[in-house]
Design a protein around this motif. Structure first.
Motif, PDB file in Angstrom:
ATOM      1  N   GLN A  87     -16.139  -6.439   0.447  1.00  0.00           N
ATOM      2  CA  GLN A  87     -14.581  -5.987   0.654  1.00  0.00           C
ATOM      3  C   GLN A  87     -14.471  -4.933   0.929  1.00  0.00           C
ATOM      4  N   PRO A  88     -13.539  -4.581   2.025  1.00  0.00           N
ATOM      5  CA  PRO A  88     -13.197  -3.215   2.321  1.00  0.00           C
ATOM      6  C   PRO A  88     -12.395  -2.420   1.019  1.00  0.00           C
ATOM      7  N   LYS A  89     -12.587  -1.169   0.953  1.00  0.00           N
ATOM      8  CA  LYS A  89     -12.014  -0.306  -0.123  1.00  0.00           C
ATOM      9  C   LYS A  89     -11.859   1.134   0.573  1.00  0.00           C
ATOM     10  N   PRO A  90     -10.482   1.452   0.733  1.00  0.00           N
ATOM     11  CA  PRO A  90      -9.380   0.891   0.412  1.00  0.00           C
ATOM     12  C   PRO A  90      -9.060  -0.290   1.503  1.00  0.00           C
ATOM     13  N   THR A  93      -5.280  -0.921   6.083  1.00  0.00           N
ATOM     14  CA  THR A  93      -4.160  -0.152   6.587  1.00  0.00           C
ATOM     15  C   THR A  93      -4.040   0.833   5.801  1.00  0.00           C
ATOM     16  N   ILE A  94      -4.444   0.919   4.613  1.00  0.00           N
ATOM     17  CA  ILE A  94      -4.226   2.305   3.968  1.00  0.00           C
ATOM     18  C   ILE A  94      -5.233   3.431   4.446  1.00  0.00           C
ATOM     19  N   GLN A  95      -6.572   2.822   4.854  1.00  0.00           N
ATOM     20  CA  GLN A  95      -7.563   3.726   5.671  1.00  0.00           C
ATOM     21  C   GLN A  95      -6.962   4.323   6.801  1.00  0.00           C
ATOM     22  N   LEU A  96      -6.137   3.308   7.573  1.00  0.00           N
ATOM     23  CA  LEU A  96      -5.479   3.604   8.753  1.00  0.00           C
ATOM     24  C   LEU A  96      -4.269   4.786   8.735  1.00  0.00           C
ATOM     25  N   LEU A  97      -3.739   4.263   7.757  1.00  0.00           N
ATOM     26  CA  LEU A  97      -2.559   5.366   7.270  1.00  0.00           C
ATOM     27  C   LEU A  97      -2.908   6.956   6.895  1.00  0.00           C
ATOM     28  N   TYR A  98      -4.058   6.983   6.224  1.00  0.00           N
ATOM     29  CA  TYR A  98      -4.517   8.167   5.610  1.00  0.00           C
ATOM     30  C   TYR A  98      -5.517   8.662   6.748  1.00  0.00           C
ATOM     31  N   GLN A  99      -6.163   7.988   7.805  1.00  0.00           N
ATOM     32  CA  GLN A  99      -6.956   8.580   8.693  1.00  0.00           C
ATOM     33  C   GLN A  99      -5.602   9.246   9.852  1.00  0.00           C
ATOM     34  N   THR A 100      -4.614   8.680   9.623  1.00  0.00           N
ATOM     35  CA  THR A 100      -3.687   9.177  10.796  1.00  0.00           C
ATOM     36  C   THR A 100      -2.873  10.643  10.211  1.00  0.00           C
ATOM     37  N   TYR A 101      -2.620  10.386   9.019  1.00  0.00           N
ATOM     38  CA  TYR A 101      -1.830  11.848   8.355  1.00  0.00           C
ATOM     39  C   TYR A 101      -2.611  12.824   7.436  1.00  0.00           C
ATOM     40  N   PHE A 102      -3.793  12.535   7.124  1.00  0.00           N
ATOM     41  CA  PHE A 102      -4.732  13.230   6.414  1.00  0.00           C
ATOM     42  C   PHE A 102      -5.648  14.150   7.134  1.00  0.00           C
ATOM     43  N   THR A 103      -5.681  15.273   6.569  1.00  0.00           N
ATOM     44  CA  THR A 103      -6.970  16.127   7.209  1.00  0.00           C
ATOM     45  C   THR A 103      -8.200  15.483   6.881  1.00  0.00           C
ATOM     46  N   PRO A 104      -9.384  15.767   7.443  1.00  0.00           N
ATOM     47  CA  PRO A 104     -10.771  15.336   7.034  1.00  0.00           C
ATOM     48  C   PRO A 104     -10.775  15.749   5.614  1.00  0.00           C
ATOM     49  N   GLU A 105     -10.429  16.997   5.102  1.00  0.00           N
ATOM     50  CA  GLU A 105     -10.701  17.337   3.847  1.00  0.00           C
ATOM     51  C   GLU A 105      -9.997  16.496   2.627  1.00  0.00           C
ATOM     52  N   GLN A 106      -8.809  16.097   3.090  1.00  0.00           N
ATOM     53  CA  GLN A 106      -7.713  15.492   2.380  1.00  0.00           C
ATOM     54  C   GLN A 106      -8.377  14.103   2.175  1.00  0.00           C
ATOM     55  N   LEU A 107      -8.897  13.469   3.318  1.00  0.00           N
ATOM     56  CA  LEU A 107      -9.282  12.144   3.486  1.00  0.00           C
ATOM     57  C   LEU A 107     -10.752  11.812   2.524  1.00  0.00           C
ATOM     58  N   SER A 118     -12.184   3.596  -9.130  1.00  0.00           N
ATOM     59  CA  SER A 118     -12.597   2.163  -9.085  1.00  0.00           C
ATOM     60  C   SER A 118     -13.904   1.891  -9.863  1.00  0.00           C
ATOM     61  N   TYR A 119     -14.781   3.145 -10.016  1.00  0.00           N
ATOM     62  CA  TYR A 119     -16.094   3.078 -10.835  1.00  0.00           C
ATOM     63  C   TYR A 119     -15.631   2.443 -12.283  1.00  0.00           C
ATOM     64  N   LYS A 120     -14.420   3.027 -12.791  1.00  0.00           N
ATOM     65  CA  LYS A 120     -14.114   2.830 -14.177  1.00  0.00           C
ATOM     66  C   LYS A 120     -13.884   1.363 -14.452  1.00  0.00           C
ATOM     67  N   ASN A 121     -13.351   0.684 -13.354  1.00  0.00           N
ATOM     68  CA  ASN A 121     -12.889  -0.629 -13.493  1.00  0.00           C
ATOM     69  C   ASN A 121     -14.170  -1.740 -12.939  1.00  0.00           C
ATOM     70  N   SER A 122     -15.100  -1.090 -12.380  1.00  0.00           N
ATOM     71  CA  SER A 122     -15.996  -1.950 -11.634  1.00  0.00           C
ATOM     72  C   SER A 122     -17.119  -2.642 -12.528  1.00  0.00           C
ATOM     73  N   GLN A 137     -18.255  -0.441   1.217  1.00  0.00           N
ATOM     74  CA  GLN A 137     -16.976  -0.841   1.254  1.00  0.00           C
ATOM     75  C   GLN A 137     -15.985   0.036   2.135  1.00  0.00           C
ATOM     76  N   TRP A 138     -16.450   1.408   1.820  1.00  0.00           N
ATOM     77  CA  TRP A 138     -15.645   2.548   2.499  1.00  0.00           C
ATOM     78  C   TRP A 138     -15.732   2.128   4.072  1.00  0.00           C
ATOM     79  N   LYS A 139     -17.065   1.824   4.553  1.00  0.00           N
ATOM     80  CA  LYS A 139     -17.420   1.633   5.687  1.00  0.00           C
ATOM     81  C   LYS A 139     -16.776   0.735   6.498  1.00  0.00           C
ATOM     82  N   ARG A 140     -16.672  -0.429   5.652  1.00  0.00           N
ATOM     83  CA  ARG A 140     -16.028  -1.899   6.165  1.00  0.00           C
ATOM     84  C   ARG A 140     -14.398  -1.539   6.119  1.00  0.00           C
ATOM     85  N   SER A 141     -13.863  -0.726   5.310  1.00  0.00           N
ATOM     86  CA  SER A 141     -12.438  -0.433   5.503  1.00  0.00           C
ATOM     87  C   SER A 141     -12.285   0.598   6.807  1.00  0.00           C
TER      88      SER A 141
END
Length: 154
Positions: A87-90, A93-107, A118-122, A137-141
């Motif tokens: 399953q994708p994480k995040p 659509t959140i990935q799309l949003l952040y890829q659109t508006y975040f710098t590579p460093e912010q992403l 997420s590790y805490k609840n995994s 999961q990140w790559k699937r997102s």
């Protein structure tokens, strides 16, 4: 219960209870890549911010939010990634949003913080196994985010 108690500038545009200059509606639009998912309100707000406009949340204006039976949607929508083994994480659509508006460093910073939270609840407690799984999961997102863009741009 109200969570945000201070009036503040924000990137999120609350579409259900907003006031906007009509001239701005000609310059921004809801992006259908976010349809039946998350991020459309932030995307709309970011479009306004990129035009140099302020998006302000007023804490002292109260509204009643009448919840739909399933989240914010009236009908159940099966996402295209619902049956993926990984399953994708995040959410794509959140990935799309952040890829659109975040710098590579912010992403990259977002990826790190999301991974730590997420590790805490995994159920996976071995850190190396978790990191491997989380990267998948990140790559699937990223994959589904790209697919969302392709389908709407076709």
């Amino acid at each position: 219960m109200q969570t945000y108690l201070k009036t503040a500038q924000t990137s999120i545009f609350g579409a259900g209870n907003s006031i906007i200059k009509s001239s701005l509606i000609q310059k921004v639009k809801f992006n259908l890549n976010y349809e039946f998912n998350y991020g459309e309100d932030t995307d709309f707000g970011m479009q306004l911010r990129q035009l140099g406009e302020d998006v302000v949340y007023f804490a002292d204006i109260k509204i009643d939010h009448l919840k739909a039976p399933i989240g914010g949607y009236r009908t159940k929508v099966k996402q295209r990634w619902a049956d993926d083994a990984i399953q994708p994480k995040p959410s794509p659509t959140i990935q799309l949003l952040y890829q659109t508006y975040f710098t590579p460093e912010q992403l990259l910073g977002y990826k790190l913080l999301l991974g730590l939270r997420s590790y805490k609840n995994s159920d996976i407690k071995n850190p190396w196994t978790y990191i491997t799984h989380y990267n998948k999961q990140w790559k699937r997102s990223q994959f589904w985010s790209y697919k969302l863009q392709q389908n709407r741009n076709a």
